[in-house]
Design a protein around this motif. Structure first.
Motif, PDB file in Angstrom:
ATOM      1  N   LEU A 145       0.830  -1.204   0.000  1.00 46.55           N
ATOM      2  CA  LEU A 145       0.000   0.000   0.000  1.00 46.55           C
ATOM      3  C   LEU A 145       0.868   1.259   0.000  1.00 46.55           C
ATOM      4  O   LEU A 145       0.561   2.229  -0.691  1.00 46.55           O
ATOM      5  N   GLY A 146       1.954   1.233   0.747  1.00 50.17           N
ATOM      6  CA  GLY A 146       2.870   2.376   0.760  1.00 50.17           C
ATOM      7  C   GLY A 146       3.475   2.635  -0.604  1.00 50.17           C
ATOM      8  O   GLY A 146       3.595   3.784  -1.044  1.00 50.17           O
ATOM      9  N   GLY A 147       3.856   1.567  -1.294  1.00 43.40           N
ATOM     10  CA  GLY A 147       4.402   1.711  -2.641  1.00 43.40           C
ATOM     11  C   GLY A 147       3.373   2.260  -3.610  1.00 43.40           C
ATOM     12  O   GLY A 147       3.680   3.107  -4.453  1.00 43.40           O
ATOM     13  N   LEU A 148       2.136   1.801  -3.486  1.00 41.19           N
ATOM     14  CA  LEU A 148       1.079   2.286  -4.378  1.00 41.19           C
ATOM     15  C   LEU A 148       0.759   3.758  -4.121  1.00 41.19           C
ATOM     16  O   LEU A 148       0.526   4.522  -5.056  1.00 41.19           O
ATOM     17  N   THR A 149       0.744   4.168  -2.854  1.00 40.91           N
ATOM     18  CA  THR A 149       0.444   5.570  -2.547  1.00 40.91           C
ATOM     19  C   THR A 149       1.616   6.488  -2.886  1.00 40.91           C
ATOM     20  O   THR A 149       1.422   7.681  -3.087  1.00 40.91           O
ATOM     21  N   ALA A 150       2.825   5.925  -2.962  1.00 44.56           N
ATOM     22  CA  ALA A 150       4.002   6.732  -3.298  1.00 44.56           C
ATOM     23  C   ALA A 150       4.154   6.946  -4.803  1.00 44.56           C
ATOM     24  O   ALA A 150       5.042   7.685  -5.230  1.00 44.56           O
ATOM     25  N   MET A 151       3.301   6.313  -5.600  1.00 41.59           N
ATOM     26  CA  MET A 151       3.372   6.479  -7.058  1.00 41.59           C
ATOM     27  C   MET A 151       3.085   7.930  -7.437  1.00 41.59           C
ATOM     28  O   MET A 151       2.192   8.558  -6.888  1.00 41.59           O
ATOM     29  N   ARG A 152       3.850   8.430  -8.399  1.00 41.97           N
ATOM     30  CA  ARG A 152       3.668   9.786  -8.903  1.00 41.97           C
ATOM     31  C   ARG A 152       3.482   9.733 -10.410  1.00 41.97           C
ATOM     32  O   ARG A 152       4.038   8.867 -11.079  1.00 41.97           O
ATOM     33  N   ASP A 153       2.753  10.694 -10.935  1.00 43.86           N
ATOM     34  CA  ASP A 153       2.548  10.786 -12.377  1.00 43.86           C
ATOM     35  C   ASP A 153       3.843  11.273 -13.016  1.00 43.86           C
ATOM     36  O   ASP A 153       4.344  12.349 -12.663  1.00 43.86           O
ATOM     37  N   PRO A 154       4.423  10.514 -13.952  1.00 41.08           N
ATOM     38  CA  PRO A 154       5.700  10.919 -14.553  1.00 41.08           C
ATOM     39  C   PRO A 154       5.641  12.280 -15.249  1.00 41.08           C
ATOM     40  O   PRO A 154       6.594  13.058 -15.175  1.00 41.08           O
ATOM     41  N   LYS A 155       4.538  12.598 -15.898  1.00 39.83           N
ATOM     42  CA  LYS A 155       4.422  13.880 -16.610  1.00 39.83           C
ATOM     43  C   LYS A 155       4.461  15.052 -15.629  1.00 39.83           C
ATOM     44  O   LYS A 155       5.116  16.059 -15.879  1.00 39.83           O
ATOM     45  N   THR A 156       3.775  14.913 -14.509  1.00 38.88           N
ATOM     46  CA  THR A 156       3.771  15.967 -13.496  1.00 38.88           C
ATOM     47  C   THR A 156       5.161  16.146 -12.900  1.00 38.88           C
ATOM     48  O   THR A 156       5.612  17.272 -12.684  1.00 38.88           O
ATOM     49  N   THR A 157       5.854  15.045 -12.663  1.00 41.74           N
ATOM     50  CA  THR A 157       7.201  15.097 -12.097  1.00 41.74           C
ATOM     51  C   THR A 157       8.159  15.810 -13.045  1.00 41.74           C
ATOM     52  O   THR A 157       8.955  16.652 -12.619  1.00 41.74           O
ATOM     53  N   VAL A 158       8.078  15.492 -14.327  1.00 37.95           N
ATOM     54  CA  VAL A 158       8.950  16.134 -15.321  1.00 37.95           C
ATOM     55  C   VAL A 158       8.662  17.631 -15.384  1.00 37.95           C
ATOM     56  O   VAL A 158       9.583  18.452 -15.433  1.00 37.95           O
ATOM     57  N   THR A 159       7.389  17.998 -15.351  1.00 36.02           N
ATOM     58  CA  THR A 159       7.014  19.414 -15.387  1.00 36.02           C
ATOM     59  C   THR A 159       7.570  20.155 -14.172  1.00 36.02           C
ATOM     60  O   THR A 159       8.105  21.258 -14.301  1.00 36.02           O
ATOM     61  N   LYS A 160       7.466  19.549 -12.997  1.00 38.03           N
ATOM     62  CA  LYS A 160       7.995  20.176 -11.778  1.00 38.03           C
ATOM     63  C   LYS A 160       9.505  20.338 -11.856  1.00 38.03           C
ATOM     64  O   LYS A 160      10.054  21.362 -11.460  1.00 38.03           O
ATOM     65  N   ARG A 161      10.182  19.321 -12.358  1.00 37.20           N
ATOM     66  CA  ARG A 161      11.642  19.387 -12.463  1.00 37.20           C
ATOM     67  C   ARG A 161      12.073  20.471 -13.439  1.00 37.20           C
ATOM     68  O   ARG A 161      13.028  21.202 -13.189  1.00 37.20           O
ATOM     69  N   ARG A 162      11.381  20.565 -14.558  1.00 35.85           N
ATOM     70  CA  ARG A 162      11.731  21.591 -15.549  1.00 35.85           C
ATOM     71  C   ARG A 162      11.527  22.988 -14.989  1.00 35.85           C
ATOM     72  O   ARG A 162      12.346  23.871 -15.202  1.00 35.85           O
ATOM     73  N   SER A 163      10.423  23.192 -14.273  1.00 29.07           N
ATOM     74  CA  SER A 163      10.158  24.519 -13.719  1.00 29.07           C
ATOM     75  C   SER A 163      11.193  24.881 -12.655  1.00 29.07           C
ATOM     76  O   SER A 163      11.630  26.023 -12.572  1.00 29.07           O
ATOM     77  N   SER A 164      11.618  23.903 -11.850  1.00 32.37           N
ATOM     78  CA  SER A 164      12.630  24.200 -10.832  1.00 32.37           C
ATOM     79  C   SER A 164      13.991  24.469 -11.475  1.00 32.37           C
ATOM     80  O   SER A 164      14.757  25.304 -10.994  1.00 32.37           O
ATOM     81  N   LEU A 165      14.296  23.795 -12.586  1.00 32.48           N
ATOM     82  CA  LEU A 165      15.548  24.060 -13.299  1.00 32.48           C
ATOM     83  C   LEU A 165      15.538  25.460 -13.908  1.00 32.48           C
ATOM     84  O   LEU A 165      16.549  26.163 -13.892  1.00 32.48           O
ATOM     85  N   LYS A 166      14.385  25.877 -14.440  1.00 30.47           N
ATOM     86  CA  LYS A 166      14.270  27.221 -15.015  1.00 30.47           C
ATOM     87  C   LYS A 166      14.446  28.281 -13.937  1.00 30.47           C
ATOM     88  O   LYS A 166      15.078  29.307 -14.155  1.00 30.47           O
ATOM     89  N   GLU A 167      13.882  28.037 -12.753  1.00 28.73           N
ATOM     90  CA  GLU A 167      14.015  28.982 -11.642  1.00 28.73           C
ATOM     91  C   GLU A 167      15.468  29.096 -11.200  1.00 28.73           C
ATOM     92  O   GLU A 167      15.953  30.186 -10.912  1.00 28.73           O
ATOM     93  N   GLU A 168      16.173  27.968 -11.149  1.00 32.35           N
ATOM     94  CA  GLU A 168      17.586  27.989 -10.763  1.00 32.35           C
ATOM     95  C   GLU A 168      18.424  28.725 -11.795  1.00 32.35           C
ATOM     96  O   GLU A 168      19.336  29.474 -11.454  1.00 32.35           O
ATOM     97  N   ALA A 169      18.126  28.493 -13.066  1.00 36.25           N
ATOM     98  CA  ALA A 169      18.882  29.152 -14.134  1.00 36.25           C
ATOM     99  C   ALA A 169      18.637  30.661 -14.122  1.00 36.25           C
ATOM    100  O   ALA A 169      19.555  31.457 -14.338  1.00 36.25           O
ATOM    101  N   ALA A 170      17.411  31.060 -13.850  1.00 46.02           N
ATOM    102  CA  ALA A 170      17.088  32.488 -13.811  1.00 46.02           C
ATOM    103  C   ALA A 170      17.696  33.157 -12.581  1.00 46.02           C
ATOM    104  O   ALA A 170      18.159  34.293 -12.638  1.00 46.02           O
ATOM    105  N   GLY A 171      17.706  32.441 -11.473  1.00 44.32           N
ATOM    106  CA  GLY A 171      18.219  33.007 -10.222  1.00 44.32           C
ATOM    107  C   GLY A 171      19.731  32.942 -10.124  1.00 44.32           C
ATOM    108  O   GLY A 171      20.359  33.709  -9.407  1.00 44.32           O
TER     109      GLY A 171
END
Length: 172
Positions: A145-171
């Motif tokens: 159950l813990g493994g199932l609840t820890a699942m994340r949507d890959p598309k959402t994860t990629v979007t979050k990573r890209r936005s954080s990389l853009k913020e780091e590059a801008a800052g």
């Protein structure tokens, strides 16, 4: 550790209970031994909702009903990718470790014991699993159950990573 999830109202869902196991326990007292029972139940609607509950009582039926009520209180919504999980994950709970791996359509549920019960209650049709470490049914079910609840949507994860990389590059 299990992730914190939002509360789900069980009255809106059509839930099915599955008994994973019943454990007979004894308590030694001055007059002898007192018998009791502990039940582990998994409940789910087969449509991405599942919960696990433990109930303890002097009688088996009351232990099962307590476990069922506990499972309904602990319902979680599971993220699926069609009939399987979105990505591979290894989750550990206590000494139990469970590997959940996506599978091609038509593969079926390759799992045993309490892992299978949790996956069937969730509504997953195709998955490969491996249970490692201890074989304690309660810990294996909670790791699943813990493994199932820890699942994340890959598309959402990629979007979050890209936005954080853009913020780091801008800052930076």
């Amino acid at each position: 550790m299990l992730a914190k999830v939002e509360r789900i109202d069980p009255s809106e869902l059509e839930l099915n209970d599955k008994l994973i196991f019943i454990n007979r326990v004894t308590k030694v007292v001055k007059g002898g031994k007192r018998m009791g029972f502990a039940a582990l139940v998994v409940t789910g609607d087969g449509k991405n909702h599942v919960g696990i509950g433990v109930g303890k009582a002097k009688e088996v039926p009351s232990a099962i009903s307590k476990a069922s009520a506990n499972a309904k209180r602990n319902l979680s919504r599971i993220l699926l990718n069609g009939t399987t999980v979105p990505h591979e994950i290894v989750f550990k709970y206590g000494a139990a470790q469970v590997l959940l791996k996506p599978a091609a359509p038509g593969t079926g549920i390759i799992a045993g014991g309490s892992v299978r019960a949790v996956l069937e209650s969730t509504g997953i049709k195709d998955i490969l699993t491996k249970s490692m470490g201890c074989s304690n049914k309660a810990n294996v079910a909670k790791a699943t159950l813990g493994g199932l609840t820890a699942m994340r949507d890959p598309k959402t994860t990629v979007t979050k990573r890209r936005s954080s990389l853009k913020e780091e590059a801008a800052g930076g």
